[in-house]
Write an enzyme that holds these catalytic residues in place. Structure first.
Site, PDB file in Angstrom:
ATOM      1  N   HIS A   1      39.686  53.862  40.537  1.00  0.00           N
ATOM      2  CA  HIS A   1      39.453  52.440  40.802  1.00  0.00           C
ATOM      3  C   HIS A   1      37.973  52.262  41.099  1.00  0.00           C
ATOM      4  CE1 HIS A   1      40.837  48.423  42.262  1.00  0.00           C
ATOM      5  NE2 HIS A   1      39.722  48.502  42.949  1.00  0.00           N
TER       6      HIS A   1
ATOM      7  N   HIS B   1      40.269  51.709  52.789  1.00  0.00           N
ATOM      8  CA  HIS B   1      38.818  51.657  52.896  1.00  0.00           C
ATOM      9  C   HIS B   1      38.373  51.389  54.334  1.00  0.00           C
ATOM     10  CE1 HIS B   1      34.863  49.689  51.211  1.00  0.00           C
ATOM     11  NE2 HIS B   1      34.704  50.974  51.436  1.00  0.00           N
TER      12      HIS B   1
ATOM     13  N   GLU C   1      33.501  42.303  55.257  1.00  0.00           N
ATOM     14  CA  GLU C   1      34.140  41.727  54.074  1.00  0.00           C
ATOM     15  C   GLU C   1      34.970  40.499  54.477  1.00  0.00           C
ATOM     16  OE1 GLU C   1      36.442  44.613  51.954  1.00  0.00           O
ATOM     17  OE2 GLU C   1      34.942  46.192  52.182  1.00  0.00           O
TER      18      GLU C   1
ATOM     19  N   HIS D   1      37.577  41.628  57.321  1.00  0.00           N
ATOM     20  CA  HIS D   1      37.636  43.040  57.682  1.00  0.00           C
ATOM     21  C   HIS D   1      36.228  43.443  58.092  1.00  0.00           C
ATOM     22  CE1 HIS D   1      41.180  43.034  54.676  1.00  0.00           C
ATOM     23  NE2 HIS D   1      41.616  42.824  55.902  1.00  0.00           N
TER      24      HIS D   1
ATOM     25  N   HIS E   1      41.224  48.826  56.152  1.00  0.00           N
ATOM     26  CA  HIS E   1      41.968  47.821  55.405  1.00  0.00           C
ATOM     27  C   HIS E   1      42.419  48.427  54.084  1.00  0.00           C
ATOM     28  CE1 HIS E   1      37.661  47.423  54.454  1.00  0.00           C
ATOM     29  NE2 HIS E   1      38.051  47.124  53.221  1.00  0.00           N
TER      30      HIS E   1
END
Length: 443
Positions: A292, A335, A341, A365, A371
């Site tokens: 990803h 993460h 974020e 976050h 998260h």
């Protein structure tokens, strides 16, 4: 609005004159002794005079009366707009907000300025280094008043309801799934057509740029030609009761009165303009083999800090795209990040949390706060057949990512009454899959 025209290009040297006044742009110079049509010449500087040429931002405006003609500014109530990052205790928890409430027009009339609410932010407008994230919720148009942000740039993300923005440079219609940027010092007014809601990313001390493409090459992501600037439009209108200019200065609101509309610019030229962009035009880059990719590949605009590769703020989107990665957990990974974020949702369902995260709401976050996908998303995508599939069809989520450790305001924590205190529960169903007896398959 049908009939609105635009100029194309990001950061271009552009010029425009209202067709009612042909030849209103001076020829060969910026500041003639007498301007065509008896206009005043006024420069709007978005950078220091001595900035290197690639970073030098300014426009020349040719207007019926100069903006200096006004009564003194006086302090005014600023409601839920703030840059006081110490009014509430720090909270490192994951935060999610239900859709922010839009006031009913039958109960109270709220325009764009009155409907500004600060959710979080950091830094300082006085030292010209920082960020703020606001929500706007309104139901009526601004009448005989405009807004001017002396502190920084507004990146506006409509979520519900189109907005017609009248600026000194002309008019822009901005719909959900489009964004616009009103740069520091530009006066504008907002017309709405019903109950309206959206998000604002404000940055101090820097302007938004297109991200560097590096090995991607010359093309991709947000292409410069898809950014649109308004064309010159003016009104020569006297307001007997007084036209109000609202000025955001050092985090506070001030207002002054003048006798005329500020949208009296007959012609202009330069590279410092408002602009808009349709998110559907974003050329998506994605993984075509395995793993990803980091979300930075979805960056639309960035406001750079003085540290190479580190942004005051990035505007990132998660648009419809193909997912084709082999032997890969395709949703966003778990993460912890050295950046903050804040996420919002314009429409649809975000892939990592299809329930709970709703259009018109948000999440934060904070720096190093864990998260990632909720339990249902993890179980589903750990066992699903990996075949090419459309991801985020009918959806547009976005992220304001910042290197600042943002503080949440009292309005964001309490007053708005939209903080979802059960957010943490979406991860409660995650269970251990550890098997100490697992062995790799022998080839």
């Amino acid at each position: 609005m049908a009939g609105l025209k635009y100029l194309s290009g990001f950061g271009n040297e552009l010029s425009s004159e209202d067709p009612r006044c042909p030849g209103s742009l001076p020829e060969g110079q910026n500041n003639p002794q007498v301007c065509p049509y008896g206009l005043y010449a006024e420069q709007l500087s978005g950078s220091a005079f001595t900035c290197p040429r690639p970073a030098n931002k300014r426009s020349w405006l040719y207007r019926i009366l100069p903006s200096v003609k006004h009564k003194p500014f006086a302090s005014m109530q600023f409601g839920d707009l703030t840059d006081n990052w110490n009014e509430a205790e720090p909270d490192p928890n994951q935060m999610r907000w239900l859709p922010f409430t839009i006031p009913k027009s039958s109960e109270t009339k709220v325009d764009f300025v009155t409907g500004l609410h600060t959710v979080c932010g950091a830094g300082d407008s006085k030292s010209r280094n920082g960020i703020a994230i606001h929500i706007y919720t309104c139901n009526t148009s601004m009448v005989n008043r405009c807004f001017n942000n002396s502190d920084g740039d507004f990146l506006i993300v409509p979520q519900q309801g189109e907005i017609l923005i009248t600026t000194e440079f002309g008019k822009m219609m901005v719909e959900p799934n489009e964004i616009c940027v009103i740069q520091q010092g530009m006066r504008f007014s907002v017309d709405v057509f019903g109950e309206t809601r959206g998000y604002i990313l404000e940055v101090y001390g820097a302007h938004f740029e297109l991200p560097d493409l590096g090995p991607i090459g010359a093309n991709g992501l947000a292409n410069p030609r898809d950014f649109l600037c308004p064309v010159a439009w003016y009104e020569d209108r006297t307001v007997a009761t007084g036209y109000i200019v609202v000025n955001k200065y050092q985090g506070k609101l001030f207002s002054c009165q003048q006798e005329f509309s500020p949208f009296n610019v007959v012609a202009w030229h330069g590279n410092y303009t408002p602009y808009k962009y349709n998110l559907e035009n974003f050329m998506v880059i994605n993984c075509v083999a395995f793993d990803h990719a980091d979300p930075s590949i979805f960056t639309v605009l960035t406001a750079k800090s003085t540290r190479p590769g580190v942004a005051i703020a990035d505007f990132v989107i998660f648009p419809p795209r193909w997912g084709v990665a082999d032997h890969t957990f395709r949703p966003p990974y778990y993460h912890r990040n050295c950046m903050s974020e804040f996420m919002g949702l314009i429409k649809g369902h975000y892939e990592a949390k299809e329930e709970g995260f709703q259009p018109g709401g948000g999440s934060l976050h904070s720096i190093m706060t864990p998260h990632g996908p909720d339990g249902e998303c993890f179980e589903k995508n750990s066992t699903s057949a990996l075949k090419p599939e459309r991801v985020a069809e009918g959806t547009m989520a976005f992220m304001f990512e910042s290197s600042f450790s943002m503080a949440v305001t009292k309005w964001g924590l309490e007053t708005c009454q939209r903080l979802d205190k059960s957010y943490y529960q979406c991860w409660e169903s995650l269970r251990s899959h550890f098997n100490p007896n697992w062995r790799p398959n022998k080839q």
